[in-house]
Design a protein around this motif. Structure first.
Motif, PDB file in Angstrom:
ATOM      1  N   SER A  48      37.443   8.229   4.245  1.00 55.68           N
ATOM      2  CA  SER A  48      36.554   7.812   5.328  1.00 55.68           C
ATOM      3  C   SER A  48      36.648   8.792   6.485  1.00 55.68           C
ATOM      4  O   SER A  48      37.559   9.613   6.551  1.00 55.68           O
ATOM      5  CB  SER A  48      36.932   6.406   5.811  1.00 55.68           C
ATOM      6  N   GLY A  49      35.695   8.685   7.387  1.00 57.03           N
ATOM      7  CA  GLY A  49      35.757   9.431   8.637  1.00 57.03           C
ATOM      8  C   GLY A  49      36.454   8.563   9.657  1.00 57.03           C
ATOM      9  O   GLY A  49      37.647   8.301   9.556  1.00 57.03           O
ATOM     10  N   CYS A  50      35.701   8.041  10.600  1.00 53.77           N
ATOM     11  CA  CYS A  50      36.271   7.163  11.628  1.00 53.77           C
ATOM     12  C   CYS A  50      36.163   5.685  11.272  1.00 53.77           C
ATOM     13  O   CYS A  50      36.744   4.854  11.951  1.00 53.77           O
ATOM     14  CB  CYS A  50      35.577   7.388  12.962  1.00 53.77           C
ATOM     15  N   SER A  51      35.417   5.356  10.273  1.00 57.25           N
ATOM     16  CA  SER A  51      35.219   3.955   9.845  1.00 57.25           C
ATOM     17  C   SER A  51      34.619   3.086  10.941  1.00 57.25           C
ATOM     18  O   SER A  51      35.025   1.945  11.137  1.00 57.25           O
ATOM     19  CB  SER A  51      36.542   3.353   9.348  1.00 57.25           C
ATOM     20  N   HIS A  52      33.626   3.605  11.632  1.00 57.43           N
ATOM     21  CA  HIS A  52      32.905   2.776  12.597  1.00 57.43           C
ATOM     22  C   HIS A  52      32.232   1.610  11.881  1.00 57.43           C
ATOM     23  O   HIS A  52      31.954   0.586  12.485  1.00 57.43           O
ATOM     24  CB  HIS A  52      31.848   3.603  13.338  1.00 57.43           C
ATOM     25  N   SER A  53      31.973   1.774  10.588  1.00 58.00           N
ATOM     26  CA  SER A  53      31.346   0.725   9.783  1.00 58.00           C
ATOM     27  C   SER A  53      32.350  -0.325   9.316  1.00 58.00           C
ATOM     28  O   SER A  53      31.972  -1.215   8.562  1.00 58.00           O
ATOM     29  CB  SER A  53      30.670   1.346   8.556  1.00 58.00           C
ATOM     30  N   LYS A  54      33.584  -0.217   9.722  1.00 58.89           N
ATOM     31  CA  LYS A  54      34.728  -1.056   9.353  1.00 58.89           C
ATOM     32  C   LYS A  54      35.239  -0.641   7.971  1.00 58.89           C
ATOM     33  O   LYS A  54      34.489  -0.666   6.999  1.00 58.89           O
ATOM     34  CB  LYS A  54      34.388  -2.547   9.337  1.00 58.89           C
ATOM     35  N   ILE A  55      36.487  -0.269   7.902  1.00 56.53           N
ATOM     36  CA  ILE A  55      37.055   0.260   6.666  1.00 56.53           C
ATOM     37  C   ILE A  55      36.951  -0.743   5.521  1.00 56.53           C
ATOM     38  O   ILE A  55      36.652  -0.364   4.386  1.00 56.53           O
ATOM     39  CB  ILE A  55      38.507   0.770   6.856  1.00 56.53           C
ATOM     40  N   GLU A  56      37.142  -2.016   5.799  1.00 59.72           N
ATOM     41  CA  GLU A  56      37.051  -3.010   4.731  1.00 59.72           C
ATOM     42  C   GLU A  56      35.632  -3.108   4.176  1.00 59.72           C
ATOM     43  O   GLU A  56      35.429  -3.321   2.982  1.00 59.72           O
ATOM     44  CB  GLU A  56      37.573  -4.378   5.199  1.00 59.72           C
ATOM     45  N   GLU A  57      34.624  -2.922   5.039  1.00 61.14           N
ATOM     46  CA  GLU A  57      33.239  -2.962   4.578  1.00 61.14           C
ATOM     47  C   GLU A  57      32.902  -1.718   3.762  1.00 61.14           C
ATOM     48  O   GLU A  57      32.145  -1.789   2.788  1.00 61.14           O
ATOM     49  CB  GLU A  57      32.277  -3.112   5.763  1.00 61.14           C
ATOM     50  N   ILE A  58      33.469  -0.577   4.144  1.00 60.21           N
ATOM     51  CA  ILE A  58      33.243   0.657   3.382  1.00 60.21           C
ATOM     52  C   ILE A  58      33.860   0.520   1.990  1.00 60.21           C
ATOM     53  O   ILE A  58      33.255   0.911   0.989  1.00 60.21           O
ATOM     54  CB  ILE A  58      33.807   1.876   4.135  1.00 60.21           C
ATOM     55  N   VAL A  59      35.062  -0.070   1.915  1.00 55.60           N
ATOM     56  CA  VAL A  59      35.703  -0.296   0.614  1.00 55.60           C
ATOM     57  C   VAL A  59      34.855  -1.246  -0.228  1.00 55.60           C
ATOM     58  O   VAL A  59      34.587  -0.979  -1.409  1.00 55.60           O
ATOM     59  CB  VAL A  59      37.143  -0.835   0.773  1.00 55.60           C
ATOM     60  N   LYS A  60      34.399  -2.344   0.356  1.00 51.93           N
ATOM     61  CA  LYS A  60      33.562  -3.302  -0.381  1.00 51.93           C
ATOM     62  C   LYS A  60      32.288  -2.638  -0.889  1.00 51.93           C
ATOM     63  O   LYS A  60      31.888  -2.841  -2.039  1.00 51.93           O
ATOM     64  CB  LYS A  60      33.188  -4.486   0.523  1.00 51.93           C
ATOM     65  N   GLU A  61      31.656  -1.869  -0.050  1.00 54.80           N
ATOM     66  CA  GLU A  61      30.414  -1.188  -0.420  1.00 54.80           C
ATOM     67  C   GLU A  61      30.655  -0.200  -1.558  1.00 54.80           C
ATOM     68  O   GLU A  61      29.855  -0.103  -2.492  1.00 54.80           O
ATOM     69  CB  GLU A  61      29.856  -0.461   0.818  1.00 54.80           C
ATOM     70  N   THR A  62      31.767   0.515  -1.498  1.00 55.56           N
ATOM     71  CA  THR A  62      32.114   1.480  -2.547  1.00 55.56           C
ATOM     72  C   THR A  62      32.358   0.766  -3.867  1.00 55.56           C
ATOM     73  O   THR A  62      31.836   1.170  -4.917  1.00 55.56           O
ATOM     74  CB  THR A  62      33.356   2.297  -2.137  1.00 55.56           C
ATOM     75  N   LYS A  63      33.143  -0.294  -3.842  1.00 55.59           N
ATOM     76  CA  LYS A  63      33.432  -1.056  -5.062  1.00 55.59           C
ATOM     77  C   LYS A  63      32.150  -1.622  -5.668  1.00 55.59           C
ATOM     78  O   LYS A  63      31.947  -1.566  -6.876  1.00 55.59           O
ATOM     79  CB  LYS A  63      34.408  -2.197  -4.753  1.00 55.59           C
ATOM     80  N   GLN A  64      31.295  -2.158  -4.829  1.00 53.31           N
ATOM     81  CA  GLN A  64      30.046  -2.753  -5.311  1.00 53.31           C
ATOM     82  C   GLN A  64      29.147  -1.681  -5.925  1.00 53.31           C
ATOM     83  O   GLN A  64      28.562  -1.897  -6.995  1.00 53.31           O
ATOM     84  CB  GLN A  64      29.317  -3.452  -4.170  1.00 53.31           C
ATOM     85  N   HIS A  65      29.034  -0.542  -5.268  1.00 54.17           N
ATOM     86  CA  HIS A  65      28.145   0.508  -5.769  1.00 54.17           C
ATOM     87  C   HIS A  65      28.674   1.134  -7.062  1.00 54.17           C
ATOM     88  O   HIS A  65      27.926   1.324  -8.011  1.00 54.17           O
ATOM     89  CB  HIS A  65      27.931   1.594  -4.717  1.00 54.17           C
ATOM     90  N   LEU A  66      29.974   1.455  -7.101  1.00 57.78           N
ATOM     91  CA  LEU A  66      30.530   2.153  -8.259  1.00 57.78           C
ATOM     92  C   LEU A  66      30.996   1.210  -9.367  1.00 57.78           C
ATOM     93  O   LEU A  66      31.246   1.647 -10.484  1.00 57.78           O
ATOM     94  CB  LEU A  66      31.696   3.049  -7.823  1.00 57.78           C
ATOM     95  N   LYS A  67      31.146  -0.074  -9.019  1.00 59.30           N
ATOM     96  CA  LYS A  67      31.654  -1.064  -9.983  1.00 59.30           C
ATOM     97  C   LYS A  67      33.015  -0.630 -10.529  1.00 59.30           C
ATOM     98  O   LYS A  67      33.290  -0.731 -11.715  1.00 59.30           O
ATOM     99  CB  LYS A  67      30.663  -1.281 -11.122  1.00 59.30           C
ATOM    100  N   LYS A  68      33.860  -0.114  -9.613  1.00 61.46           N
ATOM    101  CA  LYS A  68      35.195   0.361  -9.960  1.00 61.46           C
ATOM    102  C   LYS A  68      36.157  -0.014  -8.846  1.00 61.46           C
ATOM    103  O   LYS A  68      35.754  -0.287  -7.724  1.00 61.46           O
ATOM    104  CB  LYS A  68      35.195   1.879 -10.140  1.00 61.46           C
ATOM    105  N   GLU A  69      37.444  -0.010  -9.191  1.00 65.55           N
ATOM    106  CA  GLU A  69      38.473  -0.298  -8.199  1.00 65.55           C
ATOM    107  C   GLU A  69      38.699   0.905  -7.291  1.00 65.55           C
ATOM    108  O   GLU A  69      38.641   2.049  -7.734  1.00 65.55           O
ATOM    109  CB  GLU A  69      39.787  -0.666  -8.890  1.00 65.55           C
ATOM    110  N   VAL A  70      38.955   0.639  -6.025  1.00 63.67           N
ATOM    111  CA  VAL A  70      39.339   1.674  -5.075  1.00 63.67           C
ATOM    112  C   VAL A  70      40.859   1.621  -4.973  1.00 63.67           C
ATOM    113  O   VAL A  70      41.425   0.656  -4.480  1.00 63.67           O
ATOM    114  CB  VAL A  70      38.680   1.458  -3.696  1.00 63.67           C
ATOM    115  N   ASN A  71      41.505   2.654  -5.480  1.00 59.85           N
ATOM    116  CA  ASN A  71      42.959   2.706  -5.567  1.00 59.85           C
ATOM    117  C   ASN A  71      43.588   3.207  -4.276  1.00 59.85           C
ATOM    118  O   ASN A  71      44.602   2.682  -3.826  1.00 59.85           O
ATOM    119  CB  ASN A  71      43.334   3.624  -6.746  1.00 59.85           C
ATOM    120  N   LEU A  72      43.003   4.240  -3.669  1.00 55.38           N
ATOM    121  CA  LEU A  72      43.572   4.911  -2.500  1.00 55.38           C
ATOM    122  C   LEU A  72      42.494   5.075  -1.448  1.00 55.38           C
ATOM    123  O   LEU A  72      41.372   5.487  -1.762  1.00 55.38           O
ATOM    124  CB  LEU A  72      44.115   6.285  -2.922  1.00 55.38           C
ATOM    125  N   VAL A  73      42.831   4.762  -0.194  1.00 57.05           N
ATOM    126  CA  VAL A  73      41.912   4.950   0.928  1.00 57.05           C
ATOM    127  C   VAL A  73      42.594   5.870   1.931  1.00 57.05           C
ATOM    128  O   VAL A  73      43.719   5.612   2.362  1.00 57.05           O
ATOM    129  CB  VAL A  73      41.538   3.611   1.596  1.00 57.05           C
TER     130      VAL A  73
END
Length: 177
Positions: A110-135
């Motif tokens: 991530s950059g600064c996560s103005h979008s909220k880091i938890e929301e960026i993780v959720k969005e990534t998981k939903q789009h890729l349909k994969k687990e996010v192991n490392l942030v």
């Protein structure tokens, strides 16, 4: 995550491909500024560069994705026409980088996560349909209480399945601890 180094980068390598969030202040377009975009030349900083403005999640190479989000907390406000009767808030667009590992898990930067880091993780998981192991990156938690930061850390681990984090810069010293 900030654009301070782009001028130097483009000076030493003018053909370097820049992927930028679709932010009108950088040269992108926006619904909010549609009327003004027709009248103004935007993107003066990068108009001579090899730039692609990213409006939605995009795979830029095999297993390399740009995750496009926008901040509910940061952006701008306009009362200019056609919004003088109904002022509008525009959300700051932001890009994060998702790298698919050989094992199918994802590293998210991530950059600064103005979008909220938890929301960026959720969005990534939903789009890729994969687990996010490392942030990795900034989480922008400096203005928040220890209780809030702890709750986000627990959510990342327990609900979102993130195994490791490496937070930096704008996360805030207390949050890093």
């Amino acid at each position: 995550d900030h654009i301070g180094g782009f001028d130097y980068l483009l000076k030493i390598n003018p053909d370097f491909k820049l992927f930028l969030p679709n932010d009108s202040s950088l040269g992108g377009t926006s619904e909010l500024n549609a009327a003004m975009d027709k009248k103004l030349t935007r993107g003066y900083l990068f108009r001579h560069s090899n730039t692609q403005f990213v409006k939605e999640h995009t795979e830029i190479a095999k297993g390399v994705y740009l995750i496009a989000t926008s901040s509910p907390l940061s952006g701008g406000f306009s009362k200019y026409p056609p919004y003088e009767d109904e002022p509008r808030f525009w959300r700051l667009p932001e890009l994060s980088l998702a790298l698919e590992n050989e094992d199918g898990q994802v590293t998210l930067i991530s950059g600064c996560s103005h979008s909220k880091i938890e929301e960026i993780v959720k969005e990534t998981k939903q789009h890729l349909k994969k687990e996010v192991n490392l942030v990795i990156g900034g989480f922008h938690h400096s203005p928040y209480s220890s209780e809030y930061v702890t709750s986000i850390a627990k959510m990342m681990k327990d609900e979102l399945g993130v195994e490791k984090i490496a937070c930096s810069h704008c996360t805030g010293e207390e949050a890093v601890k």
